[in-house]
Design an enzyme around this catalytic site. Structure first.
Site, short mmCIF file in Angstrom:
data_model
loop_
_atom_site.label_atom_id
_atom_site.label_comp_id
_atom_site.label_asym_id
_atom_site.label_seq_id
_atom_site.Cartn_x
_atom_site.Cartn_y
_atom_site.Cartn_z
N ARG A 11 0.95 3.93 -3.23
CA ARG A 11 0.35 5.23 -2.95
C ARG A 11 1.40 6.31 -2.70
O ARG A 11 1.34 7.40 -3.30
CB ARG A 11 -0.58 5.14 -1.73
CG ARG A 11 -1.70 4.12 -1.89
CD ARG A 11 -2.75 4.29 -0.82
NE ARG A 11 -3.60 3.10 -0.69
CZ ARG A 11 -4.82 3.12 -0.18
NH1 ARG A 11 -5.35 4.24 0.24
NH2 ARG A 11 -5.52 2.00 -0.07
N GLU A 48 -12.09 1.19 -10.11
CA GLU A 48 -11.82 0.21 -11.16
C GLU A 48 -12.72 0.35 -12.39
O GLU A 48 -12.25 0.20 -13.53
CB GLU A 48 -11.92 -1.21 -10.58
CG GLU A 48 -10.75 -1.63 -9.74
CD GLU A 48 -10.72 -0.97 -8.38
OE1 GLU A 48 -9.63 -0.84 -7.77
OE2 GLU A 48 -11.80 -0.55 -7.91
N GLU A 53 0.82 -1.21 0.00
CA GLU A 53 0.00 0.00 0.00
C GLU A 53 0.85 1.26 0.00
O GLU A 53 0.55 2.24 -0.70
CB GLU A 53 -0.93 0.01 1.22
CG GLU A 53 -2.06 -1.00 1.16
CD GLU A 53 -3.12 -0.65 0.13
OE1 GLU A 53 -2.96 0.37 -0.58
OE2 GLU A 53 -4.10 -1.38 0.01
N ASP A 66 -5.37 -9.77 -7.73
CA ASP A 66 -5.73 -9.02 -8.93
C ASP A 66 -4.55 -8.34 -9.63
O ASP A 66 -4.30 -8.55 -10.82
CB ASP A 66 -6.81 -7.98 -8.59
CG ASP A 66 -6.44 -7.09 -7.41
OD1 ASP A 66 -5.47 -7.40 -6.71
OD2 ASP A 66 -7.12 -6.08 -7.20
#
Length: 654
Positions: free
Chosen positions: A289, A554, A285, A418
């Site tokens: 980010r 998404e 993360e 994913d």
């Protein structure tokens, strides 16, 4: 006659008798003696020796204090031991001077900015780093001036523009790294920027700018410098304590042309963003980010401040890779350098460890330090060679000690797996399509999706991607899977099979229906599809635990790719509907947008009082790009987006 007694002869010494046990009168109580009298009884030589010795001790103590208190020790110094610090803490670079006045944003120079008319992929030629200190200062000044010209010129420059897994509710520096003579060359630090006059935003883009300003106003008023805004309660929440929303939104502000907001954020980064904190961050993360956001903003602005922050932060993440298997731990303390897995397992998720490569590779290319790229690519090589895949599909977990897949038999393109597939393709593109292994793994995985996970719903025959658990198919599709249409379209654009574009169009229709068939027009976190036709039943079914919406990007991400690569305006219209739904059901009047708990109830969507950083970093950015008809605005032939929508340059020839 009696003669008087002569006086006693004068003595020039005294005799002192000391007893440790008794005083002169034989008692057990020690007689107190005057320290001053004792001092005066010493010879001058003795007193001088004692004074010199005390002065020496005082100097030694002062020097020792200064060496411990200094937060930036010399190259061979070592900081004081801290609780929890490993035996070999990470080597962190000493801070480099960003500009003469770091507390101020870029200022407009007296002359007009120089504008370049060149288009196409950025020039990323490599050149040797400057080692002369004076030349370095002059180069820094030129870069800062260029950033100021681009940001504050008379006319705006032309710019080019989760954890993606399931939501689970459950000061600077040490030693500066040595620079060897044979260190790899650095690329030119003049970032590739497009500075042509860009067209004024159209009506839909202005609506996105209005949404961003409303969200930013809430963050600025109630959560400034904190990680995330809680817009309903007008407060904030902390995750890493690193201004997550602010850093994630830096490049979005630049792309939207919000100069004032960007200037304020830049000053905060310069004066307040410090990574010497005793805090655990999630490797994945924080990479996508924070590291991705800083690198992207550096490329768009040319401001060396952001590259310096990125290099500092990247060094602090490196201890995560110190595992027996070279598969990184999920968490690392950026202050102490202690890395560890989650408290509940020794596993990392596959998406976490295979979706950091774009950022670490780019950091190595910019700094000339290969350790970042080598650590990240070693993970890719090991995952490539692992057994336990199913026609290119990977399990969700991998053990950091053994380096093997765990919890085998479960395959999904949703949470925890994913972005593995996304980064196979994007690494291949980033590296100028030179690594056939990445391309082949991606193509094999898409064929595995077709063979095992692709089904069609009833009654509308929507194509969707389900999950496979120990040979049993589940018609469950996370909203996260809606990244796939855009990824497929991007691959087709770069010469992969044309039927990938056909599949992308079909899946895009499904993701749109996941929004459209909800009463609020917003997709649930997870949808279940009907496999058998039943009277009065829609294709998309939602369970009570899955009907929340977290302002995820998404769907609009894939709409951007489909519109950019096909030119079909219906994708813009679909994105406009979604923006209107966000404004209707998630906008908080006092500032900000809130995730909601029930997408099926337009009368009471139940705000969850949280605005994720990716709403500003991804969702609104992709909407702004979607509504643009300028295909050169962050051209897909020049930039590749990381999984947090931060654009990074596609590498040029070496």
């Amino acid at each position: 006659m009696y003669a008087p007694t002569p006086p006693a002869p004068r003595r020039d010494f005294i005799s002192v008798t000391l007893s440790l046990d008794q005083s002169v009168d034989g008692s057990k109580t020690r007689r107190r003696r005057s320290c001053w009298r004792t001092w005066k009884q010493l010879s001058r030589l003795q007193r001088n020796v004692i004074l010199l010795f005390l002065a020496f001790l005082l100097c030694c103590g002062l020097l020792s204090y200064l060496s411990v208190a200094d937060p930036w020790p010399a190259p061979h110094g070592r900081p004081a031991e801290e609780k929890g610090r490993p035996a070999h803490p990470p080597v962190l670079p000493a801070p480099r001077k960003a500009d003469a006045d770091p507390g101020q944003g870029p200022r407009p120079p007296p002359q007009k900015p120089h504008r370049h008319g060149r288009r196409g992929p950025p020039d990323l030629q490599i050149r040797a780093p400057r080692r002369d200190a004076e030349d370095g200062r002059q180069e820094d000044g030129r870069r800062d001036q260029a950033a100021a010209e681009a940001l504050q010129g008379e006319s705006p420059p032309r710019t080019v523009v989760s954890w993606r897994g399931a939501v689970i509710e459950p000061e600077p520096g040490t030693e500066a790294p040595s620079r060897k003579a044979e260190a790899p060359d650095r690329p030119s630090l003049q970032a590739p920027r497009i500075q042509n006059q860009r067209a004024a935003p159209n009506e839909r883009q202005r609506a996105v700018i209005d949404a961003f300003r409303h969200a930013w106003a809430g963050y600025r008023k109630f959560a400034w410098g904190h990680d995330e805004l809680k817009p309903v309660s007008k407060s904030f929440s902390e995750w890493f304590g690193l201004g997550l929303t602010l850093v994630d939104a830096l490049d979005t502000m630049w792309i939207l042309g919000l100069k004032k907001e960007f200037g304020e954020a830049r000053r905060w980064v310069s004066t307040k963003l410090q990574f010497q904190k005793d805090v655990d961050v999630n490797l994945f993360e924080s990479t996508i980010r924070i590291l991705g956001g800083l690198l992207s903003t550096y490329h768009l602005t040319g401001d060396a401040l952001f590259l310096q922050k990125a290099e500092d932060f990247g060094n602090r993440l490196m201890p995560a890779f110190r595992t027996p298997s070279k598969i990184p731990y999920s968490d690392v303390n950026i202050g102490t350098g202690v890395a560890h897995p989650p408290w509940w397992t020794s596993d990392s998720t596959v998406a976490e460890v295979t979706s950091i490569q774009l950022e670490f590779r780019e950091l190595s290319r910019l700094t000339g330090d290969k350790k970042f790229q080598e650590a990240a690519e070693e993970v890719s090589r090991r995952v490539h060679d692992l057994s336990g895949k199913k026609d290119g599909l990977v399990p969700m977990f991998i053990n950091t000690h053994s380096g093997l897949f765990t919890h085998g038999g479960v395959f999904t393109l949703g949470a925890r797996a994913d972005s593995y597939y996304e980064y196979l393709l994007k690494q291949w593109i980033q590296g100028r399509r030179q690594d056939a292994r990445l391309r082949d793994d991606y193509l094999e995985a898409i064929e595995g999706v077709r063979r095992h996970l692709l089904h069609r719903s009833e009654p509308s025959k929507l194509t969707f991607v389900g999950e496979l658990a120990h040979g049993r198919f589940s018609a469950k599709m996370d909203h996260l899977v809606c990244f796939l249409p855009g990824t497929l379209a991007l691959g087709a654009h770069y010469g992969l099979p044309a039927d990938h574009m056909e599949l992308a169009r079909a899946l895009m229709e499904t993701c749109y229906q996941m929004n459209r068939q909800m009463a609020t027009g917003l997709s649930p976190e997870i949808a279940h599809f009907s496999l058998h036709a039943q009277k009065d039943q829609k294709d998309v079914q939602v369970k009570p635990a899955d009907r929340h919406n977290l302002l995820r990007p998404e769907t609009v991400e894939s709409l951007f790719y489909l519109h950019r690569l096909t030119g079909d305006r219906k994708y813009q219209d679909w994105g406009w509907e979604i923006l209107q739904s966000f404004n209707t059901y998630t906008r908080v009047p006092s500032g900000g947008y809130s995730s909601i708990s029930n997408v099926q109830d337009p009368h009471n969507p139940q705000p969850r009082d949280k605005m994720e950083s990716f709403f500003l970093g991804e969702t609104l950015k992709y909407l702004f790009l979607l509504f643009s008809d300028d295909i050169d605005l962050l051209s897909l032939d020049a930039y590749v987006f990381n999984t947090e929508a931060h654009p990074l340059p596609i590498w040029g020839p070496a």
